[in-house]
Motif scaffolding. Structure first.
Motif, PDB file in Angstrom:
ATOM      1  N   LYS A 110       0.838  -1.196   0.000  1.00 53.17           N
ATOM      2  CA  LYS A 110       0.000   0.000   0.000  1.00 53.17           C
ATOM      3  C   LYS A 110       0.878   1.254   0.000  1.00 53.17           C
ATOM      4  O   LYS A 110       0.543   2.268  -0.623  1.00 53.17           O
ATOM      5  N   LEU A 111       1.991   1.166   0.728  1.00 47.01           N
ATOM      6  CA  LEU A 111       2.900   2.312   0.846  1.00 47.01           C
ATOM      7  C   LEU A 111       3.840   2.412  -0.349  1.00 47.01           C
ATOM      8  O   LEU A 111       4.185   3.515  -0.775  1.00 47.01           O
ATOM      9  N   GLU A 112       4.252   1.275  -0.890  1.00 43.94           N
ATOM     10  CA  GLU A 112       5.167   1.241  -2.045  1.00 43.94           C
ATOM     11  C   GLU A 112       4.631   0.218  -3.046  1.00 43.94           C
ATOM     12  O   GLU A 112       5.083  -0.935  -3.081  1.00 43.94           O
ATOM     13  N   PRO A 113       3.674   0.590  -3.873  1.00 43.08           N
ATOM     14  CA  PRO A 113       3.041  -0.378  -4.779  1.00 43.08           C
ATOM     15  C   PRO A 113       4.003  -1.017  -5.779  1.00 43.08           C
ATOM     16  O   PRO A 113       3.728  -2.102  -6.281  1.00 43.08           O
ATOM     17  N   ASP A 114       5.104  -0.365  -6.056  1.00 45.46           N
ATOM     18  CA  ASP A 114       6.046  -0.876  -7.042  1.00 45.46           C
ATOM     19  C   ASP A 114       7.302  -1.452  -6.400  1.00 45.46           C
ATOM     20  O   ASP A 114       8.397  -1.368  -6.956  1.00 45.46           O
ATOM     21  N   SER A 115       7.151  -2.055  -5.236  1.00 48.76           N
ATOM     22  CA  SER A 115       8.289  -2.699  -4.578  1.00 48.76           C
ATOM     23  C   SER A 115       8.416  -4.134  -5.080  1.00 48.76           C
ATOM     24  O   SER A 115       7.629  -5.012  -4.702  1.00 48.76           O
ATOM     25  N   ALA A 116       9.416  -4.381  -5.923  1.00 50.57           N
ATOM     26  CA  ALA A 116       9.641  -5.740  -6.423  1.00 50.57           C
ATOM     27  C   ALA A 116       9.975  -6.683  -5.275  1.00 50.57           C
ATOM     28  O   ALA A 116       9.577  -7.859  -5.290  1.00 50.57           O
ATOM     29  N   TYR A 117      10.681  -6.181  -4.274  1.00 51.87           N
ATOM     30  CA  TYR A 117      11.059  -7.010  -3.121  1.00 51.87           C
ATOM     31  C   TYR A 117       9.801  -7.509  -2.391  1.00 51.87           C
ATOM     32  O   TYR A 117       9.668  -8.705  -2.117  1.00 51.87           O
ATOM     33  N   HIS A 141       4.429  -9.560 -11.783  1.00 50.22           N
ATOM     34  CA  HIS A 141       4.440  -8.114 -11.544  1.00 50.22           C
ATOM     35  C   HIS A 141       5.830  -7.663 -11.092  1.00 50.22           C
ATOM     36  O   HIS A 141       6.372  -6.673 -11.587  1.00 50.22           O
ATOM     37  N   ALA A 142       6.409  -8.413 -10.163  1.00 54.28           N
ATOM     38  CA  ALA A 142       7.740  -8.053  -9.660  1.00 54.28           C
ATOM     39  C   ALA A 142       8.761  -8.030 -10.786  1.00 54.28           C
ATOM     40  O   ALA A 142       9.631  -7.147 -10.838  1.00 54.28           O
ATOM     41  N   LEU A 143       8.653  -8.969 -11.709  1.00 49.76           N
ATOM     42  CA  LEU A 143       9.646  -9.057 -12.783  1.00 49.76           C
ATOM     43  C   LEU A 143       9.452  -7.989 -13.851  1.00 49.76           C
ATOM     44  O   LEU A 143      10.399  -7.682 -14.590  1.00 49.76           O
ATOM     45  N   THR A 144       8.264  -7.388 -13.922  1.00 51.88           N
ATOM     46  CA  THR A 144       8.133  -6.221 -14.800  1.00 51.88           C
ATOM     47  C   THR A 144       8.886  -5.037 -14.225  1.00 51.88           C
ATOM     48  O   THR A 144       9.341  -4.158 -14.962  1.00 51.88           O
ATOM     49  N   LEU A 145       9.027  -5.014 -12.888  1.00 51.95           N
ATOM     50  CA  LEU A 145       9.731  -3.929 -12.206  1.00 51.95           C
ATOM     51  C   LEU A 145      11.225  -4.197 -12.097  1.00 51.95           C
ATOM     52  O   LEU A 145      12.035  -3.269 -12.127  1.00 51.95           O
ATOM     53  N   SER A 146      11.581  -5.462 -11.945  1.00 45.77           N
ATOM     54  CA  SER A 146      12.989  -5.834 -11.758  1.00 45.77           C
ATOM     55  C   SER A 146      13.255  -7.123 -12.533  1.00 45.77           C
ATOM     56  O   SER A 146      13.347  -8.202 -11.952  1.00 45.77           O
ATOM     57  N   ASP A 148      15.723  -8.513 -13.920  1.00 48.33           N
ATOM     58  CA  ASP A 148      16.964  -9.266 -13.732  1.00 48.33           C
ATOM     59  C   ASP A 148      17.151  -9.752 -12.301  1.00 48.33           C
ATOM     60  O   ASP A 148      18.265 -10.096 -11.899  1.00 48.33           O
ATOM     61  N   SER A 149      16.080  -9.790 -11.528  1.00 47.32           N
ATOM     62  CA  SER A 149      16.187 -10.210 -10.128  1.00 47.32           C
ATOM     63  C   SER A 149      16.242 -11.735 -10.067  1.00 47.32           C
ATOM     64  O   SER A 149      15.250 -12.428 -10.292  1.00 47.32           O
ATOM     65  N   LEU A 150      17.424 -12.262  -9.756  1.00 52.49           N
ATOM     66  CA  LEU A 150      17.635 -13.709  -9.813  1.00 52.49           C
ATOM     67  C   LEU A 150      16.753 -14.470  -8.835  1.00 52.49           C
ATOM     68  O   LEU A 150      16.211 -15.525  -9.158  1.00 52.49           O
ATOM     69  N   TRP A 151      16.596 -13.948  -7.619  1.00 48.87           N
ATOM     70  CA  TRP A 151      15.819 -14.696  -6.626  1.00 48.87           C
ATOM     71  C   TRP A 151      14.343 -14.757  -6.984  1.00 48.87           C
ATOM     72  O   TRP A 151      13.675 -15.758  -6.710  1.00 48.87           O
ATOM     73  N   ILE A 152      13.841 -13.710  -7.656  1.00 53.62           N
ATOM     74  CA  ILE A 152      12.439 -13.755  -8.079  1.00 53.62           C
ATOM     75  C   ILE A 152      12.275 -14.705  -9.259  1.00 53.62           C
ATOM     76  O   ILE A 152      11.306 -15.477  -9.328  1.00 53.62           O
ATOM     77  N   LEU A 153      13.221 -14.690 -10.196  1.00 57.20           N
ATOM     78  CA  LEU A 153      13.183 -15.658 -11.297  1.00 57.20           C
ATOM     79  C   LEU A 153      13.211 -17.085 -10.763  1.00 57.20           C
ATOM     80  O   LEU A 153      12.482 -17.966 -11.240  1.00 57.20           O
TER      81      LEU A 153
END
Length: 319
Positions: A110-117, A141-146, A148-153
């Protein structure tokens, strides 16, 4: 194989750093700060910042209850800080309080809607709860923001495996390796998926690449040994599994696999020794009971065979 569903080893998957010096809060007045034991707004913000920082160290030490206590006070002091909600959610997730984790990640977003973390961590929470479609939505959604984030992939690949969308999971592993083929675990993770698909030659190739990067990578040795076993290459399996056990003598899965290999090579007494130790280390190791039961059966030790098969049925099916 007895190793269960492939899952990522979160301790090996890199996340973004929890904080940077540039992110330390300065004691400025914020309308989001509540009164706390007579503290001024500036003092409350300063205290909240230190509590968040201490909580990060507690998290690094796996002292999640202590982290949650600090973050709860920090949130009471400064409820508008998304990082505090995010960190508390992660601590709740690590100790399997998934509903509480979801509530915290929701507040962070809610505070940071675009937080990939926060999206990635919420996705991992959904996945742990079996809510795989919701997990996939968060990961995408997270991967549209980040992207190349290996842990999310890696987390997305795990969810795809659980959804039995294995070709798509392989595509995600290819992305991971394209981004960072220098990380042995990335090769091991894809090798595990190949092994799940019964593609043992491909799995062996990936484990070998991991071992080229880190010759004493215990999991790569153990898993390559298992792949050799499944391909009926028992002598090679024995070499890898024995080396893995030299490096990690209490590796129950390597002991179980080596026990099966030794039995195939005709050394049932050595096999039983390994399987006894594997079961001692993990009394719920179903596959080890099944293999040991088969060896007892081969040796005409049928009472012991019945006992092991009964225990395997109890553990796997509740009989």
């Amino acid at each position: 194989m007895g190793t269960g569903t492939i899952r990522s080893l979160s301790s090996l998957v890199k996340r973004p750093p929890l904080s940077r010096f540039s992110g330390i809060d300065l004691p400025l007045v914020s309308e989001g700060i509540k009164d706390h034991d007579g503290l001024s707004a500036a003092a409350a913000q300063s205290r909240a910042s230190v509590l968040r920082s201490r909580a990060e160290s507690y998290i690094a030490l796996s002292r999640h209850e202590a982290a949650i206590a600090d973050l709860t006070e920090s949130i009471a002091l400064a409820p508008g800080n998304a990082r505090a909600w995010r960190l508390r959610g992660e601590s709740h997730r690590m100790i399997e309080r998934y509903e509480a984790a979801l509530e915290d990640f929701d507040e962070a977003l809610k505070l940071e809607p675009d937080s990939a973390y926060a999206l990635g961590s919420r996705g991992q929470t959904h996945a742990a709860m079996g809510r795989l479609e919701e997990a996939m939505a968060d990961f995408d959604h997270a991967l549209t923001l980040s992207p190349d984030s290996l842990w999310i992939l890696e987390a997305k690949a795990d969810a795809l495996v659980d959804l039995d969308r294995l070709d798509e999971a392989l595509d995600e592993h290819a992305k991971i390796l394209a981004l960072n083929g220098d990380l042995p675990y990335s090769w091991v993770a894809r090798g595990d998926l190949y092994q799940r698909l019964h593609l043992y030659a491909e799995a062996i190739d990936d484990y070998t690449k991991a071992l080229d990067l880190e010759p004493e990578h215990v999991r790569a040795l153990s898993r390559r040994g298992e792949a050799f076993r499944m391909a009926d290459r028992y002598e090679e399996a024995l070499v890898d599994l024995s080396r893995a056990l030299e490096l990690d003598p209490d590796n129950d899965r390597a002991l179980g696999s080596r026990g099966a290999v030794l039995s195939e090579l005709g050394d049932n007494e050595a096999a039983l020794s390994d399987l006894d130790r594997a079961i001692e280390l993990d009394p719920e190791y179903v596959w080890a009971y099944r293999v040991r039961g088969e060896i007892f059966q081969e040796l005409d030790r049928h009472e012991e065979a019945v006992s092991d098969f009964t225990q395997a049925l109890h553990l796997e099916f509740g009989d």
